[in-house]
Motif scaffolding. Structure first.
Motif, PDB file in Angstrom:
ATOM      1  N   ILE A  53      55.669 -14.682  55.257  1.00 51.57           N
ATOM      2  CA  ILE A  53      54.301 -14.651  55.775  1.00 51.57           C
ATOM      3  C   ILE A  53      53.975 -13.227  56.207  1.00 51.57           C
ATOM      4  CG2 ILE A  53      54.425 -17.055  56.565  1.00 51.57           C
ATOM      5  CD1 ILE A  53      54.657 -15.962  59.451  1.00 51.57           C
ATOM      6  N   THR A  54      52.692 -12.898  56.211  1.00 51.71           N
ATOM      7  CA  THR A  54      52.262 -11.563  56.635  1.00 51.71           C
ATOM      8  C   THR A  54      51.451 -11.649  57.909  1.00 51.71           C
ATOM      9  OG1 THR A  54      50.252 -11.691  55.268  1.00 51.71           O
ATOM     10  CG2 THR A  54      52.214 -10.686  54.282  1.00 51.71           C
ATOM     11  N   THR A  55      51.638 -10.646  58.759  1.00 49.85           N
ATOM     12  CA  THR A  55      50.869 -10.521  59.980  1.00 49.85           C
ATOM     13  C   THR A  55      50.759  -9.034  60.312  1.00 49.85           C
ATOM     14  OG1 THR A  55      50.591 -11.328  62.268  1.00 49.85           O
ATOM     15  CG2 THR A  55      52.824 -10.755  61.567  1.00 49.85           C
ATOM     16  N   VAL A  56      50.253  -8.709  61.493  1.00 50.07           N
ATOM     17  CA  VAL A  56      50.222  -7.335  61.992  1.00 50.07           C
ATOM     18  C   VAL A  56      50.651  -7.367  63.446  1.00 50.07           C
ATOM     19  CG1 VAL A  56      48.394  -6.609  60.404  1.00 50.07           C
ATOM     20  CG2 VAL A  56      47.774  -7.491  62.666  1.00 50.07           C
ATOM     21  N   ARG A  57      51.076  -6.233  63.972  1.00 46.75           N
ATOM     22  CA  ARG A  57      51.552  -6.188  65.352  1.00 46.75           C
ATOM     23  C   ARG A  57      50.866  -5.076  66.120  1.00 46.75           C
ATOM     24  NH1 ARG A  57      56.126  -8.893  66.617  1.00 46.75           N
ATOM     25  NH2 ARG A  57      55.128  -8.768  68.670  1.00 46.75           N
ATOM     26  N   ILE A  58      50.471  -5.403  67.344  1.00 48.44           N
ATOM     27  CA  ILE A  58      49.938  -4.426  68.290  1.00 48.44           C
ATOM     28  C   ILE A  58      50.923  -4.363  69.449  1.00 48.44           C
ATOM     29  CG2 ILE A  58      48.016  -3.817  69.794  1.00 48.44           C
ATOM     30  CD1 ILE A  58      46.213  -5.479  67.931  1.00 48.44           C
ATOM     31  N   VAL A  59      51.563  -3.224  69.652  1.00 52.74           N
ATOM     32  CA  VAL A  59      52.625  -3.085  70.639  1.00 52.74           C
ATOM     33  C   VAL A  59      52.188  -2.086  71.707  1.00 52.74           C
ATOM     34  CG1 VAL A  59      54.367  -3.672  68.920  1.00 52.74           C
ATOM     35  CG2 VAL A  59      53.786  -1.278  69.307  1.00 52.74           C
ATOM     36  N   ASN A  60      53.113  -1.734  72.606  1.00 55.01           N
ATOM     37  CA  ASN A  60      52.849  -0.688  73.605  1.00 55.01           C
ATOM     38  C   ASN A  60      54.143   0.033  73.934  1.00 55.01           C
ATOM     39  OD1 ASN A  60      54.204  -2.078  75.868  1.00 55.01           O
ATOM     40  ND2 ASN A  60      52.498  -3.513  75.738  1.00 55.01           N
TER      41      ASN A  60
ATOM     42  N   GLY B  94      49.243   0.435  71.331  1.00 54.29           N
ATOM     43  CA  GLY B  94      48.031   0.553  72.137  1.00 54.29           C
ATOM     44  C   GLY B  94      47.348  -0.788  72.269  1.00 54.29           C
ATOM     45  N   ASP B  95      47.805  -1.613  73.234  1.00 56.23           N
ATOM     46  CA  ASP B  95      47.288  -2.975  73.352  1.00 56.23           C
ATOM     47  C   ASP B  95      46.260  -3.140  74.463  1.00 56.23           C
ATOM     48  OD1 ASP B  95      48.969  -2.690  75.501  1.00 56.23           O
ATOM     49  OD2 ASP B  95      50.044  -4.579  75.220  1.00 56.23           O
ATOM     50  N   ALA B  96      45.818  -2.051  75.066  1.00 56.03           N
ATOM     51  CA  ALA B  96      44.798  -2.157  76.106  1.00 56.03           C
ATOM     52  C   ALA B  96      43.456  -2.539  75.480  1.00 56.03           C
ATOM     53  CB  ALA B  96      44.662  -0.833  76.854  1.00 56.03           C
ATOM     54  N   PRO B  97      42.572  -3.187  76.239  1.00 54.82           N
ATOM     55  CA  PRO B  97      41.243  -3.491  75.709  1.00 54.82           C
ATOM     56  C   PRO B  97      40.550  -2.230  75.205  1.00 54.82           C
ATOM     57  CG  PRO B  97      41.602  -4.657  77.772  1.00 54.82           C
ATOM     58  CD  PRO B  97      42.767  -3.714  77.599  1.00 54.82           C
ATOM     59  N   GLY B  98      40.062  -2.272  73.978  1.00 50.86           N
ATOM     60  CA  GLY B  98      39.424  -1.113  73.388  1.00 50.86           C
ATOM     61  C   GLY B  98      40.394  -0.065  72.876  1.00 50.86           C
ATOM     62  N   GLY B  99      41.698  -0.351  72.940  1.00 52.33           N
ATOM     63  CA  GLY B  99      42.720   0.612  72.548  1.00 52.33           C
ATOM     64  C   GLY B  99      42.917   0.698  71.046  1.00 52.33           C
ATOM     65  N   GLN B 100      43.964   1.414  70.652  1.00 50.37           N
ATOM     66  CA  GLN B 100      44.213   1.661  69.234  1.00 50.37           C
ATOM     67  C   GLN B 100      44.411   0.368  68.446  1.00 50.37           C
ATOM     68  OE1 GLN B 100      44.195   4.689  67.582  1.00 50.37           O
ATOM     69  NE2 GLN B 100      43.347   5.444  69.519  1.00 50.37           N
ATOM     70  N   GLY B 101      45.078  -0.606  69.061  1.00 47.02           N
ATOM     71  CA  GLY B 101      45.309  -1.864  68.371  1.00 47.02           C
ATOM     72  C   GLY B 101      44.023  -2.603  68.068  1.00 47.02           C
ATOM     73  N   GLU B 102      43.172  -2.714  69.077  1.00 49.66           N
ATOM     74  CA  GLU B 102      41.891  -3.393  68.868  1.00 49.66           C
ATOM     75  C   GLU B 102      41.046  -2.651  67.843  1.00 49.66           C
ATOM     76  OE1 GLU B 102      37.875  -4.567  71.423  1.00 49.66           O
ATOM     77  OE2 GLU B 102      39.802  -4.415  72.465  1.00 49.66           O
ATOM     78  N   GLN B 103      41.054  -1.333  67.919  1.00 48.20           N
ATOM     79  CA  GLN B 103      40.283  -0.549  66.958  1.00 48.20           C
ATOM     80  C   GLN B 103      40.812  -0.746  65.533  1.00 48.20           C
ATOM     81  OE1 GLN B 103      39.861   3.594  68.191  1.00 48.20           O
ATOM     82  NE2 GLN B 103      39.935   2.984  70.340  1.00 48.20           N
ATOM     83  N   LYS B 104      42.133  -0.748  65.367  1.00 49.42           N
ATOM     84  CA  LYS B 104      42.721  -0.949  64.047  1.00 49.42           C
ATOM     85  C   LYS B 104      42.356  -2.326  63.496  1.00 49.42           C
ATOM     86  CE  LYS B 104      45.636  -0.189  60.587  1.00 49.42           C
ATOM     87  NZ  LYS B 104      45.375   0.790  59.507  1.00 49.42           N
ATOM     88  N   MET B 105      42.389  -3.337  64.347  1.00 53.69           N
ATOM     89  CA  MET B 105      42.028  -4.674  63.894  1.00 53.69           C
ATOM     90  C   MET B 105      40.552  -4.735  63.501  1.00 53.69           C
ATOM     91  SD  MET B 105      42.800  -7.693  63.059  1.00 53.69           S
ATOM     92  CE  MET B 105      44.476  -7.885  63.643  1.00 53.69           C
ATOM     93  N   ASN B 106      39.699  -4.058  64.263  1.00 52.33           N
ATOM     94  CA  ASN B 106      38.276  -4.021  63.906  1.00 52.33           C
ATOM     95  C   ASN B 106      38.077  -3.415  62.519  1.00 52.33           C
ATOM     96  OD1 ASN B 106      37.495  -5.186  66.325  1.00 52.33           O
ATOM     97  ND2 ASN B 106      37.094  -3.224  67.331  1.00 52.33           N
ATOM     98  N   VAL B 107      38.821  -2.359  62.243  1.00 50.20           N
ATOM     99  CA  VAL B 107      38.731  -1.726  60.920  1.00 50.20           C
ATOM    100  C   VAL B 107      39.222  -2.691  59.838  1.00 50.20           C
ATOM    101  CG1 VAL B 107      39.641   0.130  59.462  1.00 50.20           C
ATOM    102  CG2 VAL B 107      38.929   0.622  61.807  1.00 50.20           C
ATOM    103  N   SER B 108      40.307  -3.396  60.119  1.00 51.61           N
ATOM    104  CA  SER B 108      40.840  -4.350  59.143  1.00 51.61           C
ATOM    105  C   SER B 108      39.848  -5.470  58.858  1.00 51.61           C
ATOM    106  CB  SER B 108      42.164  -4.937  59.650  1.00 51.61           C
ATOM    107  OG  SER B 108      43.164  -3.948  59.745  1.00 51.61           O
TER     108      SER B 108
END
Length: 575
Positions: A72-79, A115-129
């Motif tokens: 299965i495929t997924t993505v990860r947002i870490v810190n 970068g798992d903070a609200p508005g952080g790199q993870g959220e931004q990357k997911m928005n792009v995806s």
């Protein structure tokens, strides 16, 4: 203990992480390991009802192993707090190996972002995806992103998958905090994602007081808000630390006004005011708590206390970390906070002054109406599945494995440690899909209390055993056991979970009535409105005319609040 992030920065996050892994509790339940029984692959059709039809011939096994294995495929947002044993990574670790060995599932991460903070790199990357459509089959999203994907008709209806494959223990956990967790992931009667559940009860507010100062000054424990005011004045004017200097204050406050340490939520709740919460008015409509008349009354009292020197004159420039330094230094004796405060920052006060003792108390009222804490939905992440994905039930199987390993009847101390706490590493972070029992921390308190009363420790689970050990070391007088003091103040006979237990037993906890995704106007205007609220309220506390509150209410409505209220009530009417 899973804690919801406050605004105190790195120090509070480290505390949250510490408590997160040290205070997990067994709630019983099923979901026993299957011993490798096979489970046939699911249909790749977009509707989970077809998945159900394809499985009618063979009952679903919540922990059945795929043979042949699947990927299965997924993505990860870490810190930055993710740590690994030598040779391990987010792609290859104890959890990925267990998922392969026990379930026959290989997890492939399409991308990993820190970068798992609200508005952080993870959220931004997911928005792009999401914008590009480059999505994995299994998607971790926040509530706003979930709504976007549902409206784009990209997600699978998981209603039947959940009913068929969630273990009895997983289903219990999903509902321990009430129905709103699953409801928040339900659109038009269809379950479109699985929530990563947490604990709203853990986020309730309470009063923390230097009980040694109470005894020294012969003051009563707080039973009313008038008692709170009297304690605050006495701690400011009667030299509770005995150094002959006017260097103590009555109550802590941080510059953000809200948060798990030195915030105002609990104080406001004593006035039946609920800042930044949506509540029902007498007509059943949802209204915003920050603009209700009770807020003005509470702000007026805070202004009075500030004028008397009972609140730090410099609170407006001190975040929770800086405010905590006052407590650690023995300069303040009371604050409104949450159950975890002994672990941070109060343990630092204990280290600096062995005679310091802190006691938690339930919220108290300004009148004859019982004070009630109001809490937010304890879900930050949802796990969704693309319509085109194969084996959607793999999501539930991984969650089943997580909860069974953590708190199920089949787990062992060694198995738990291997997957959660071994070598002081927070290994639970590695698994991509999780759910946490809402009652786990309350159950630790109740189970430790039962063990203390009966002398029988045999029923304690691995985490409870560890907490009992640390508390016992403190109570036995072991040098350097301040952390045991902190755990005793949280889980002991008179610890903070005694307060939480009262809230739960007396059905006092009120929910935020809005638990949906941010509305369109919220996305556009809420940051501005929150900034205005913070500025106006802070200035009122420090001496601006109290009637500025009325202007704030008017401005809030005109600058987007009325539109948000209409959208929130439209959501409410649809539920």
């Amino acid at each position: 203990m899973k804690l919801w992030k406050s605004r105190s920065g790195v120090a509070a996050w480290l505390v949250a992480s510490l408590v997160f892994v040290s205070a997990c509790s067994g709630s019983g339940g099923g979901g026993k390991a299957s011993g490798g029984a096979e489970s046939p692959p699911a249909s790749s059709a977009g509707s989970a009802s077809q998945e159900k039809q394809s499985q009618e011939a063979a009952p679903a096994d919540p922990l059945g192993k795929y043979d042949p294995p699947i990927e299965i495929t997924t993505v990860r947002i870490v810190n930055d707090t993710y740590k690994y044993a030598e040779g391990d990574t987010i792609d290859n670790n104890v959890w990925t190996r267990s998922i392969q060995e026990k379930l026959g599932i290989t997890v492939k991460n399409n991308w990993v972002v820190s970068g798992d903070a609200p508005g952080g790199q993870g959220e931004q990357k997911m928005n792009v995806s999401i914008a590009s459509g480059d999505l994995p089959d299994f998607i971790p999203v926040n509530s706003r992103q979930l709504k976007q994907l549902v409206e784009a008709d990209l997600l699978m209806d998981l209603t039947d998958v959940y009913e068929q494959y969630a273990s009895p223990f997983t289903k219990e956990i999903m509902n321990q905090d009430g129905p709103n967790a699953l409801a928040s992931a339900t659109f038009d009667g269809k379950l479109m994602a699985i929530p990563n559940t947490g604990s709203s009860m853990d986020g309730t507010f309470m009063i923390w007081v230097r009980s040694d100062w109470l005894q020294k000054l012969n003051l009563p424990e707080p039973k009313t808000m008038d008692d709170v005011f009297a304690i605050s004045e006495a701690f400011t004017t009667r030299d509770p630390d005995g150094n002959g200097k006017p260097d103590t204050i009555g109550i802590s406050l941080n510059k953000d006004l809200y948060g798990g340490y030195a915030g105002l939520e609990g104080f406001m709740n004593g006035f039946h005011a609920y800042p930044r919460q949506w509540i029902k008015d007498e007509s059943g409509q949802l209204v915003f708590g920050s603009i209700q008349p009770e807020m003005k009354q509470a702000l007026a009292k805070l202004q009075e206390m500030y004028k008397k020197g009972e609140i730090d004159r410099e609170f407006g420039v001190k975040d929770q970390g800086k405010a905590a330094e006052f407590a650690a230094a023995g300069r303040v004796g009371m604050h409104f906070g949450q159950m975890w405060n002994p672990l941070w920052p109060l343990v630092d006060n204990k280290k600096n002054d062995g005679s310091a003792q802190w006691q938690s108390y339930p919220l108290v009222s300004v009148d004859d109406k019982t004070a009630q804490p109001r809490v937010n939905l304890a879900v930050g992440t949802y796990y969704a599945v693309l319509k085109k994905a194969n084996n959607p039930e793999a999501l539930l199987k991984i969650i089943n494995l997580f909860v069974e390993t953590g708190w199920g009847e089949s787990t062992t101390p060694d198995n738990y440690a291997e997957h959660f706490t071994k070598d002081g590493v927070e290994r639970h972070k590695y698994i991509p899909f999780q759910a946490w029992p809402a009652r786990k921390n309350l159950d630790i308190h109740l189970h430790l209390l039962e063990a203390a009363n009966t002398g029988d420790k045999s029923k304690l689970n691995p985490e409870e055993q560890d907490n009992e050990r640390q508390i016992s070391e403190y109570l036995s007088g072991k040098e350097g056991a301040e952390l045991g003091w902190a755990y005793e103040r949280v889980f002991g006979k008179d610890g903070s979970f005694k307060v939480v237990d009262k809230y739960v037993s007396d059905n006092l906890i009120l929910p935020n009535e809005f638990y949906g995704a941010p509305t369109p106007t919220m996305v556009e205007k809420d940051a501005t409105l929150q900034k205005m609220e913070l500025e106006v309220f802070s200035k009122i506390i420090m001496g601006d005319p109290i009637d500025n509150f009325d202007k704030f209410v008017s401005d809030w409505k005109k600058l987007g609040g009325d539109a948000i209220t209409a959208e929130v009530n439209e959501w409410h009417a649809s539920k």
